[in-house]
Design an enzyme around this catalytic site. Sequence first.
Site, PDB file in Angstrom:
ATOM      1  N   GLU A 103      -9.419 -13.724  13.114  1.00 40.56           N
ATOM      2  CA  GLU A 103     -10.161 -14.013  11.876  1.00 40.56           C
ATOM      3  C   GLU A 103      -9.957 -15.460  11.434  1.00 40.56           C
ATOM      4  OE1 GLU A 103     -10.430  -9.558   9.948  1.00 40.56           O
ATOM      5  OE2 GLU A 103      -8.543 -10.635   9.963  1.00 40.56           O
TER       6      GLU A 103
ATOM      7  N   PHE B 156       0.824  -1.211   0.000  1.00 34.20           N
ATOM      8  CA  PHE B 156       0.000   0.000   0.000  1.00 34.20           C
ATOM      9  C   PHE B 156       0.859   1.261   0.000  1.00 34.20           C
ATOM     10  CE2 PHE B 156      -3.190  -3.013   1.712  1.00 34.20           C
ATOM     11  CZ  PHE B 156      -4.196  -2.761   0.805  1.00 34.20           C
TER      12      PHE B 156
ATOM     13  N   ASP C 215       4.804   0.259   7.063  1.00 28.79           N
ATOM     14  CA  ASP C 215       5.082  -0.536   8.263  1.00 28.79           C
ATOM     15  C   ASP C 215       6.498  -0.405   8.784  1.00 28.79           C
ATOM     16  OD1 ASP C 215       2.562  -1.436   7.922  1.00 28.79           O
ATOM     17  OD2 ASP C 215       3.065  -3.570   8.118  1.00 28.79           O
TER      18      ASP C 215
END
Lengths: 440, 440
Positions: free
Chosen positions: B174, B13, B312
């Site tokens: 998840e 990203f 990050d």
Amino acid sequence: MTPRRVVIIGGGFAGLFAARALRRSPVAVTLIDRRAHHLFQPLLYQCAAGILSEGQIARPLRAVLRRHTNVRCLLADATDVDVKGRAVHARRPEGGSVVVPYDDLIVAAGMRQSYFGHDEFAAHAPGMKTLEDALEIRRRIYRAFEMAESATDARDRRHWLTFALVGGGPTGVELAGQIREIAGHTLDREFRTIDPLKARVLLFEGADKVLAPFGDRLAGRAARALRDLGVELHLGTRVTDLDERGLTVKERDGTTTRHPARTVLWTAGVEAPPIAGALARATGAGQDGAGRIAVEPDLTLPGHPEIRVVGDVMALDHLPGLAEVAMQSGAYAGRAVRHAVEARTKKPKPFTYVDLGSAAYISRGRAVVKAGPVHLSGVVGWLAWLFIHIAFLTGFRSRLGAVLSWAVVFASGARRERAFVLPGTGPAQQDGVTAALREP
Amino acid sequence: MTPRRVVIIGGGFAGLFAARALRRSPVAVTLIDRRAHHLFQPLLYQCAAGILSEGQIARPLRAVLRRHTNVRCLLADATDVDVKGRAVHARRPEGGSVVVPYDDLIVAAGMRQSYFGHDEFAAHAPGMKTLEDALEIRRRIYRAFEMAESATDARDRRHWLTFALVGGGPTGVELAGQIREIAGHTLDREFRTIDPLKARVLLFEGADKVLAPFGDRLAGRAARALRDLGVELHLGTRVTDLDERGLTVKERDGTTTRHPARTVLWTAGVEAPPIAGALARATGAGQDGAGRIAVEPDLTLPGHPEIRVVGDVMALDHLPGLAEVAMQSGAYAGRAVRHAVEARTKKPKPFTYVDLGSAAYISRGRAVVKAGPVHLSGVVGWLAWLFIHIAFLTGFRSRLGAVLSWAVVFASGARRERAFVLPGTGPAQQDGVTAALREP
């Protein structure tokens, strides 16, 4: 009284249709396959070419047979048959073996890629029989363009942009067409250094025509369509050497030529899996040159009415290795067992194959279809191909998905399933970007 | 005059948004990534769980940037930065290295999975950062049920039906939810020997709550939702040993417990990739405990206004490893370079992160969403999650496909992408069934 035990080896079209034919029989079926999925082979090349996903052509066998409550699926590799003890020996993927007793055995083990005694070719030229093969081919095709783009010298770049296909059957023809379409359509405007359109696709075939079984007229049209697409046909050639940098072929006139190519794909031949040899040794059944097992007209083995061989691995009247043959012979074997269970006295009619025709996709708007006297090519053939495949995808949840994928590729050339993994690579750089929208 | 050369390391990203911000600048951008695709990380777990295909979450970088004619994509592994010579050294997948000179360098290399010094754990417990990881996890999850079904003793079966997850962040939560849904919904009526519903899912977390960053209220609700789903939470535990048969954890009170489990998945921590260390050594920039690089308020490195670190791998005000942070910092760096090119005299404002919130999917109809003061959970949270992800999938051709896939899973539990390959297996039996409908 315990139900009659039917063991089916192989979950391809033959094995699946045998199991389905037994749906309403009071039998206990065990379907053994070394893969957990049923593969829709006719569209495997579309998975390799980045049009369809694995899930669109491979469905879990237990999902397909979910409502067949008398069928048990076993993920294992059938290694041997104990004919006297009437039991199949199989190996589980994580180690450990299982013995599965049977009253009736239906062998639908299929065929695998053959390199005609040159198994060392396999490492440099993947075949096109399994999902693994398709993903490996997908990786090699798209990686080749990446490598050409970043190549530092022109020769290296040229070799990365050269694709060699061995075998001029439907699979080879379809892959050749796909690579040219990827080069000329899908990758349009994506590269800055190379021109993907310059990618060369060489198709090598031992016979003097591609798609020979389709007959001279269709074969000729297919050849012309391929040449129009930019595929270079090398007919009447035999591969004598092959490595990661290209291949050497022998022409009809005895001269040998070296063709540099960093991508070589193999679709040339098939051979029977080891289980076929084991069965032949155990039963004394005959095998043809490729290892197919000779069967009686009722698909049983001589002296073994309890063992039936169906699908590709069955040798009967030189029937071709076609899903259509597999479906019909598998269903026949299943029905035969059902009749035996119902103790019908009337002897079953011998198996007869009804040829529903065959088709090969060449490129956008071009395919050849042969159904008895009907020979179609060009757009008409392509429409027939489309209709047939949509029809046969029935029962696949991915049918709609496939049609959508085809529509997008046809219209824009865009292919969704282009992602490939590089084996042996650690965490990728972009993968470091963690859980977006999630970790506060 | 030759255009200013901008090199971006990483196509996640951060790197992607940096490249986009430079679209209308007269610069020559080179985007280096060791993968050919941009990965939509937030949905990677859905690829692992068999809901989405690789192509639905991974798009070729050059397809994404096709219209960015000033961007060149390079498939290579950035290994070092020559700060004096202003050049990035990279290795190509097929061998051979390239040197890419720059005037401006934007480092968006991301983070990778960390095993806290126990790299030997990786072989037995795949992480969740790459497409390779997701496919490996998919294989392990679905294979485990197959192995349990064919297990010959009860203990072995129990261990195959036990799934251990290390890490109680969004990814771990998840995955835990997904495995319970697969067991209770997707695999319904597919097995004859085992009851998939009996599958145990153990979630190990070092903190005293899961999803701690979401705050006590949402964390508490998430924990309750997981327990309702049948997930066994082991909070305040630390993994001390791990192998292919299970793991050993140390409880808060010092007692150690062994948990047998044939499937162990790791989502616990992250660390900077080697290139971060190389850059720090070359520039003297500081690194935090995980190897993130300390940056100035304008995301440059001290004394190196030509080098920016984003996403990050950037250490600034303890900003979290979030796609949202990556997008905003990447876009900021791209704009900063553009302004420099346009020779704007006005000094750029320091980077400020605008928190748009975060979400974690728990199970069908249940998710937690935190956006500033707004805390959502249950069905409302799930609807918000759905809206956010559909919105962010924009530009992905697979957006429609994803929504369809979600609708099918939600309604029937059926997952299309369940096919997995068994590494090191030859041609499968069913694969012998050749090209249906094609070879006459």
